[in-house]
Design a protein around this motif. Structure first.
Motif, PDB file in Angstrom:
ATOM      1  N   SER A 143     -21.941  20.318 -15.428  1.00  0.00           N
ATOM      2  CA  SER A 143     -21.227  19.003 -14.866  1.00  0.00           C
ATOM      3  C   SER A 143     -20.719  18.752 -16.609  1.00  0.00           C
ATOM      4  CB  SER A 143     -21.823  18.075 -14.266  1.00  0.00           C
ATOM      5  OG  SER A 143     -22.779  17.284 -15.255  1.00  0.00           O
ATOM      6  N   LEU A 144     -19.765  17.812 -16.616  1.00  0.00           N
ATOM      7  CA  LEU A 144     -18.722  17.480 -17.692  1.00  0.00           C
ATOM      8  C   LEU A 144     -19.662  16.339 -18.056  1.00  0.00           C
ATOM      9  CD1 LEU A 144     -15.269  17.996 -16.266  1.00  0.00           C
ATOM     10  CD2 LEU A 144     -15.927  19.355 -17.838  1.00  0.00           C
ATOM     11  N   SER A 145     -19.828  15.910 -16.742  1.00  0.00           N
ATOM     12  CA  SER A 145     -21.010  14.046 -17.606  1.00  0.00           C
ATOM     13  C   SER A 145     -22.063  14.578 -18.077  1.00  0.00           C
ATOM     14  CB  SER A 145     -21.806  13.259 -16.108  1.00  0.00           C
ATOM     15  OG  SER A 145     -20.596  12.795 -15.422  1.00  0.00           O
ATOM     16  N   ALA A 146     -22.930  16.399 -18.741  1.00  0.00           N
ATOM     17  CA  ALA A 146     -23.580  16.792 -19.390  1.00  0.00           C
ATOM     18  C   ALA A 146     -23.232  16.813 -20.950  1.00  0.00           C
ATOM     19  CB  ALA A 146     -24.622  17.751 -18.674  1.00  0.00           C
ATOM     20  N   THR A 152     -21.822  13.051 -26.579  1.00  0.00           N
ATOM     21  CA  THR A 152     -21.061  11.571 -27.522  1.00  0.00           C
ATOM     22  C   THR A 152     -22.771  10.359 -27.587  1.00  0.00           C
ATOM     23  OG1 THR A 152     -21.275  10.481 -24.964  1.00  0.00           O
ATOM     24  CG2 THR A 152     -19.123  10.793 -26.000  1.00  0.00           C
ATOM     25  N   GLY A 153     -23.389  10.949 -27.327  1.00  0.00           N
ATOM     26  CA  GLY A 153     -24.903  10.761 -27.037  1.00  0.00           C
ATOM     27  C   GLY A 153     -25.408   9.566 -26.273  1.00  0.00           C
ATOM     28  N   GLY A 158     -17.843  12.643 -16.549  1.00  0.00           N
ATOM     29  CA  GLY A 158     -17.282  13.387 -17.597  1.00  0.00           C
ATOM     30  C   GLY A 158     -15.778  13.444 -16.946  1.00  0.00           C
ATOM     31  N   TRP A 159     -15.392  12.725 -16.030  1.00  0.00           N
ATOM     32  CA  TRP A 159     -14.080  13.492 -15.821  1.00  0.00           C
ATOM     33  C   TRP A 159     -13.365  12.306 -16.482  1.00  0.00           C
ATOM     34  CZ3 TRP A 159     -12.996  17.153 -11.672  1.00  0.00           C
ATOM     35  CH2 TRP A 159     -13.184  17.864 -11.683  1.00  0.00           C
ATOM     36  N   LYS A 165      -9.740  11.851 -14.178  1.00  0.00           N
ATOM     37  CA  LYS A 165      -9.363  10.879 -13.532  1.00  0.00           C
ATOM     38  C   LYS A 165      -9.053   9.704 -13.804  1.00  0.00           C
ATOM     39  CE  LYS A 165     -13.844   8.258 -11.391  1.00  0.00           C
ATOM     40  NZ  LYS A 165     -15.108   7.968 -11.259  1.00  0.00           N
ATOM     41  N   VAL A 166      -7.884   9.447 -13.125  1.00  0.00           N
ATOM     42  CA  VAL A 166      -7.158   8.058 -13.319  1.00  0.00           C
ATOM     43  C   VAL A 166      -8.060   6.888 -13.387  1.00  0.00           C
ATOM     44  CG1 VAL A 166      -4.675   6.970 -12.833  1.00  0.00           C
ATOM     45  CG2 VAL A 166      -4.538   9.179 -12.601  1.00  0.00           C
TER      46      VAL A 166
END
Length: 171
Positions: A143-146, A152-153, A158-159, A165-166
């Motif tokens: 995932s982009l969140s990972a 960033t820590g 992630g989107w 993501k708007v």
């Protein structure tokens, strides 16, 4: 079941005239100008060249698609034979299954091979979209969140972190 509040329909502006051709002599200056244009200008060019609202993707995405569109309008698009071949390949991919096609069309995930670029604390981070995930610094991620958390820590969507993501109130 909750009832949704009725919201007034906002009037939309009349669509701008769509550019149908570009003189070949102006292609190179226009392509160069894309790199220094601000995001609002890129979105306005999208409206003029494509006749639709720009997608909520990052700057690099808009630049690359606008560059293609400018060249397409100046030199011509794909040959009809190429379009027919691509359509035939698409049919082979989903077997003519309309449900699969709709699922794919509704997927907002960037196309495999797309590079997402984000500057964070003065460092440029590049992620490559894979068919089944993402790659960052040579490592696969689901995932982009990972990836955003790794960079960033802290927890991030992630989107949003990569500008895909708007956020509410933005266009």
């Amino acid at each position: 079941m909750t009832k949704r509040a009725n919201r007034p329909i906002q009037p939309t502006a009349a669509p701008a005239a769509v550019v149908t051709s570009i003189p070949p002599a102006s292609v190179l200056p226009r392509l160069a100008a894309l790199q220094t244009a601000d995001i609002a200008d890129l979105k306005q060019q999208w409206r003029e060249l494509c006749g639709t609202e720009p997608p909520p993707y990052n700057r690099k995405f808009l630049e690359s698609r606008l560059a293609y569109r400018i060249q397409e309008l100046a030199y011509g698009g794909l040959k009809p034979e190429t379009v027919a071949r691509l359509e035939a390949l698409g049919e082979q991919l989903d077997g003519g299954n309309v449900v699969l096609r709709r699922i794919r069309a509704g997927d907002d995930r960037p196309i495999a091979g797309t590079r997402l670029v984000r500057e964070y604390q003065g460092v440029q981070h590049t992620v490559t979209v894979l068919a089944d995930g993402f790659e960052y610094e040579g490592r696969p991620y689901r995932s982009l969140s990972a990836i955003a958390r790794h960079i960033t820590g802290t927890r991030w969507n992630g989107w949003s972190f990569f500008g895909l993501k708007v956020q509410r109130g933005q266009a």
